[in-house]
Scaffold this motif. Structure first.
Motif, PDB file in Angstrom:
ATOM      1  N   PHE A 174       0.987  -1.233  -0.719  1.00 38.91           N
ATOM      2  CA  PHE A 174      -0.211   0.169  -0.049  1.00 38.91           C
ATOM      3  C   PHE A 174       0.322   1.101  -0.056  1.00 38.91           C
ATOM      4  O   PHE A 174       0.598   2.945  -0.613  1.00 38.91           O
ATOM      5  CB  PHE A 174      -0.957   0.067   0.995  1.00 38.91           C
ATOM      6  CG  PHE A 174      -2.221  -0.616   1.327  1.00 38.91           C
ATOM      7  CD1 PHE A 174      -3.895  -0.339   0.491  1.00 38.91           C
ATOM      8  CD2 PHE A 174      -1.945  -2.261   1.341  1.00 38.91           C
ATOM      9  CE1 PHE A 174      -4.698  -1.335   0.026  1.00 38.91           C
ATOM     10  CE2 PHE A 174      -3.537  -2.531   1.081  1.00 38.91           C
ATOM     11  CZ  PHE A 174      -4.721  -2.032   0.704  1.00 38.91           C
ATOM     12  N   LEU A 188       2.039   1.768  -4.088  1.00 39.15           N
ATOM     13  CA  LEU A 188       0.738   2.055  -4.104  1.00 39.15           C
ATOM     14  C   LEU A 188      -0.017   4.097  -3.776  1.00 39.15           C
ATOM     15  O   LEU A 188      -0.107   4.221  -4.713  1.00 39.15           O
ATOM     16  CB  LEU A 188      -0.516   1.443  -3.365  1.00 39.15           C
ATOM     17  CG  LEU A 188      -2.250   1.663  -4.605  1.00 39.15           C
ATOM     18  CD1 LEU A 188      -2.215   1.519  -5.498  1.00 39.15           C
ATOM     19  CD2 LEU A 188      -3.273   0.912  -4.246  1.00 39.15           C
ATOM     20  N   THR A 189       0.472   4.398  -2.908  1.00 40.20           N
ATOM     21  CA  THR A 189       0.517   5.135  -1.941  1.00 40.20           C
ATOM     22  C   THR A 189       1.479   6.158  -2.970  1.00 40.20           C
ATOM     23  O   THR A 189       1.114   7.463  -3.962  1.00 40.20           O
ATOM     24  CB  THR A 189       0.862   5.371  -0.860  1.00 40.20           C
ATOM     25  OG1 THR A 189      -0.248   4.899   0.110  1.00 40.20           O
ATOM     26  CG2 THR A 189       0.460   7.225  -0.857  1.00 40.20           C
ATOM     27  N   ALA A 206      -7.702   7.922  -3.628  1.00 41.20           N
ATOM     28  CA  ALA A 206      -7.622   6.539  -3.919  1.00 41.20           C
ATOM     29  C   ALA A 206      -6.647   6.850  -2.358  1.00 41.20           C
ATOM     30  O   ALA A 206      -5.955   5.932  -2.279  1.00 41.20           O
ATOM     31  CB  ALA A 206      -7.072   6.376  -5.164  1.00 41.20           C
ATOM     32  N   ILE A 207      -5.387   8.019  -2.588  1.00 39.03           N
ATOM     33  CA  ILE A 207      -4.243   7.826  -1.937  1.00 39.03           C
ATOM     34  C   ILE A 207      -4.147   7.951  -0.241  1.00 39.03           C
ATOM     35  O   ILE A 207      -4.130   7.921   0.344  1.00 39.03           O
ATOM     36  CB  ILE A 207      -3.496   9.481  -2.145  1.00 39.03           C
ATOM     37  CG1 ILE A 207      -2.980   9.391  -3.468  1.00 39.03           C
ATOM     38  CG2 ILE A 207      -2.469   9.932  -1.008  1.00 39.03           C
ATOM     39  CD1 ILE A 207      -2.353  10.569  -4.316  1.00 39.03           C
ATOM     40  N   ALA A 252      -5.400   4.359   0.653  1.00 39.28           N
ATOM     41  CA  ALA A 252      -4.031   3.488   0.369  1.00 39.28           C
ATOM     42  C   ALA A 252      -3.420   4.202   1.039  1.00 39.28           C
ATOM     43  O   ALA A 252      -2.776   3.290   2.558  1.00 39.28           O
ATOM     44  CB  ALA A 252      -3.559   3.524  -1.061  1.00 39.28           C
ATOM     45  N   ARG A 253      -3.040   5.366   1.838  1.00 39.64           N
ATOM     46  CA  ARG A 253      -2.085   5.892   2.602  1.00 39.64           C
ATOM     47  C   ARG A 253      -2.510   5.538   4.145  1.00 39.64           C
ATOM     48  O   ARG A 253      -1.864   5.487   5.279  1.00 39.64           O
ATOM     49  CB  ARG A 253      -1.969   7.354   2.917  1.00 39.64           C
ATOM     50  CG  ARG A 253      -1.305   8.060   3.390  1.00 39.64           C
ATOM     51  CD  ARG A 253      -1.141   9.646   3.634  1.00 39.64           C
ATOM     52  NE  ARG A 253      -0.736   9.916   2.539  1.00 39.64           N
ATOM     53  CZ  ARG A 253       1.041   9.580   1.766  1.00 39.64           C
ATOM     54  NH1 ARG A 253       1.784   9.508   2.311  1.00 39.64           N
ATOM     55  NH2 ARG A 253       1.092  10.252   0.512  1.00 39.64           N
ATOM     56  N   LEU A 268      -4.482   3.111   5.443  1.00 40.82           N
ATOM     57  CA  LEU A 268      -4.216   1.727   5.282  1.00 40.82           C
ATOM     58  C   LEU A 268      -3.045   1.339   5.824  1.00 40.82           C
ATOM     59  O   LEU A 268      -2.711   0.244   6.666  1.00 40.82           O
ATOM     60  CB  LEU A 268      -5.285   0.695   4.259  1.00 40.82           C
ATOM     61  CG  LEU A 268      -5.745  -0.453   4.424  1.00 40.82           C
ATOM     62  CD1 LEU A 268      -5.620  -0.484   5.085  1.00 40.82           C
ATOM     63  CD2 LEU A 268      -6.001  -1.615   2.791  1.00 40.82           C
ATOM     64  N   SER A 269      -1.782   2.144   5.178  1.00 39.12           N
ATOM     65  CA  SER A 269      -1.164   1.567   5.294  1.00 39.12           C
ATOM     66  C   SER A 269      -0.235   2.057   6.329  1.00 39.12           C
ATOM     67  O   SER A 269       0.781   1.470   7.087  1.00 39.12           O
ATOM     68  CB  SER A 269       0.170   2.348   3.855  1.00 39.12           C
ATOM     69  OG  SER A 269      -0.159   3.445   4.344  1.00 39.12           O
TER      70      SER A 269
END
Length: 587
Positions: free
Chosen positions: A24, A27-28, A73-74, A77-78, A80-81
């Motif tokens: 993630f 991905l971020t 989306a960032i 993803a951020r 969740l990371s």
């Protein structure tokens, strides 16, 4: 290397969470470096004028929607990371605390003699915070920085290799300054950590002896001592803050320096026509993405340097070699261990920080259903001998055997189920009388009958009945509400609430009167709660009914025998008997 291995051991327990978190993070950062591409295209459309805008309006709207979608989306993803990294950090803090406390319970008396309680408390409460930061925030930032500093410069290079090289120069200078500053920070961090442990030790010892400080009117002196220690701690903290106050602005203003450089050089490229306004805008966006991980690099460098001091402190405890900790459990029941009694053969003991032995060539046997007494002056080695028997001090192989087995090969938890010790230093927890008495019992639940029996046998029945809440009465910190004699008798009741093959009494009757001592000895000698007895005392009257009495002087057994035998021949025992008989007649 040991610190790294220690750290990786705990990280490996959460490798799944970290692995998903890394995905993630990648991905971020990929989403973050993709947004400037659409910003570039949007700005280029806008820069072409109103006529071109009318024909490209649909295309512009699609770019703007794409920027919005990528931004959302960032966020997802951020977030969740962070969860996937911070949760293991908290879990590792929990695991290290448990392992640290468990290790401390296995460490022998010599460790606690060398390390004050306050310093140990400081390690558990303060040093362990560094472990949480390293395994959570720092781990996340490391992967974030690696990914960001890989993708962002690559995208910048694609736009303009020469402008990217211009941006590298201030970044390298800032990094070198930070590196030098961090060396200074780590030195002062180590000093501050030592001062914090020293200050914690002073607080614990001062509060523990607050009655003595007040009695001798030393409150002003004690406060001054604390102020001096606190001032030293403040001085080290200010030195760290001074260095950080110099480094952080450099990193914080690196973004502005890069923006000025990009506008100056990139603007010249736009004028020359080698770069579009959209590309310049995208490059500016990339500069922000570049400086953010560089600022994070400064933060985590500081945190790593400070936290590793704490990790080293914790690792020094967890890595201590305690051979008795991992001894395999014995096959036979602990109750069967004492069938052959305890045999002490050629026991000698010297404390690690001393050169002269405290015990020299001690030999005796404690057989089942026998009572052994030990008498000797202060400093003769009586308590040291007791601590060797119960495993508080580590002895050499072959010196003490229990049930035919060397005690160095018997797990400490099994040994102490066989040998129960009541020391002269009674310790009570800030809890109820009932919980203090039943503390450490093997059974999950002590029956009311056993509890009542132990209270009666330890001469506490009448006194507890006078308490408003009976056995549910809170005793206060270290039993502050009780007298010295009451504390000793509660410790005695704790040992007598369950039967044990051998009960060791180390001067536990020193704070009770003669009549209470007679009653306690009568109850103890009934052996309802034990098979054998080892009574250590400086009172001859307490040893009269022992099957054998050992006379200890300067770490050597100078005489042995029964009470009638010892008082009939000249020696230390006879002298003590005559002296105490004279004192009793005078009283």
């Amino acid at each position: 290397m040991q610190r790294i291995q220690f750290f990786l051991f705990y990280l490996g327990r959460h490798k799944v969470s970290y692995s998903i978190g890394v995905v993630f993070i990648i991905l971020t950062n990929w989403l973050a470096v993709t947004i400037p591409e659409y910003i570039e295209k949007s700005v280029d459309i806008l820069s072409e004028g109103a006529e071109k805008l009318s024909t490209s309006q649909v295309e512009l709207e699609s770019y703007l929607w794409m920027i919005f979608i990528l931004a959302v989306a960032i966020i997802f993803a951020r977030s969740l990371s962070r969860v996937l990294f911070f949760n293991p950090g908290r879990a590792i803090e929990f695991e290290v605390k448990n392992d640290l406390f468990q290790k401390l319970t296995y460490l022998q008396k010599d460790y606690y003699d060398q390390n004050p309680t306050g310093g140990i408390v400081s390690r558990i409460q303060n040093d362990i915070t560094g472990v949480r930061l390293l395994s959570g925030f720092v781990m996340m930032q490391i992967f974030n920085i690696i990914t960001a500093l890989s993708l962002t410069p690559y995208k910048m290079w694609q736009l303009s290799p020469s402008l990217t090289l211009y941006c590298v120069a201030p970044v390298v200078v800032a990094f070198l300054i930070v590196k030098v500053g961090m060396k200074v920070v780590v030195v002062h961090s180590r000093n501050r950590q030592d001062l914090l442990q020293d200050m914690s030790s002073y607080i614990v010892s001062s509060l523990g002896g607050i009655d003595v400080i007040r009695a001798y009117q030393l409150t002003g002196w004690s406060a001054l001592q604390f102020e001096e220690k606190n001032q030293e701690f403040l001085s080290e903290s200010l030195k760290i803050s001074f260095v950080r106050s110099f480094l952080i602005p450099i990193l914080a203003n690196l973004e502005n320096i890069l923006k000025i450089l990009i506008l100056f050089v990139g603007g010249y490229y736009v004028i020359e026509g080698t770069m579009t306004i959209g590309q310049l805008t995208a490059f500016m966006a990339y500069s922000v993405l570049l400086t953010m991980p560089l600022m994070g690099l400064g933060w985590i460098t500081t945190i790593i340097q400070q936290s590793m001091v704490g990790v080293e402190s914790i690792e020094s405890i967890l890595s201590r070699n305690e051979p008795t900790q991992n001894i395999a459990p014995i096959d036979q029941k602990t109750t069967e261990l004492f069938e052959k009694g305890i045999v002490v053969k050629g026991l000698s003991y010297t404390y690690p920080d001393q050169s002269n032995p405290v015990l020299t060539d001690i030999n005796f046997t404690i057989e089942p259903c026998k009572t052994i007494g030990i008498l000797g002056p202060i400093g003769s080695g009586k308590t040291t001998l007791v601590n060797c028997l119960n495993g508080y001090l580590s002895t050499q192989k072959g010196e003490i055997t229990l049930g035919g087995k060397d005690i160095t090969e018997i797990p400490r938890q099994d040994l102490r189920q066989v040998v129960k010790t009541v020391s002269q230093d009674a310790f009570l927890f800030s809890d109820t009388l009932k919980n203090n008495i039943t503390f450490g019992a093997v059974k999950d639940e002590i029956s009311p009958e056993d509890l009542e029996r132990s209270i009666y046998e330890s001469a506490l029945k009448e006194e507890i009945e006078r308490f408003p809440k009976g056995v549910e009465t809170m005793v206060g910190e270290k039993g502050i509400m009780l007298s010295g004699g009451q504390k000793q008798r509660i410790s005695l009741a704790r040992a007598m609430v369950e039967s044990a093959p051998l009960l060791v009494l180390d001067n536990v009757l020193s704070a009770v009167d003669y009549a209470t001592e007679r009653f306690l000895l009568g109850q103890i000698l009934k052996r309802d709660s034990c098979q054998s007895l080892l009574i250590v005392s400086h009172r001859v009257q307490a040893l009269e009914k022992c099957d054998e009495i050992l006379v200890l002087n300067e770490g050597v057994i100078v005489d042995r025998g029964t009470h009638p035998e010892l008082i009939s021949r000249p020696g230390l025992y006879q002298q003590t008997w005559d002296l105490q008989q004279g004192e009793s007649h005078e009283g």
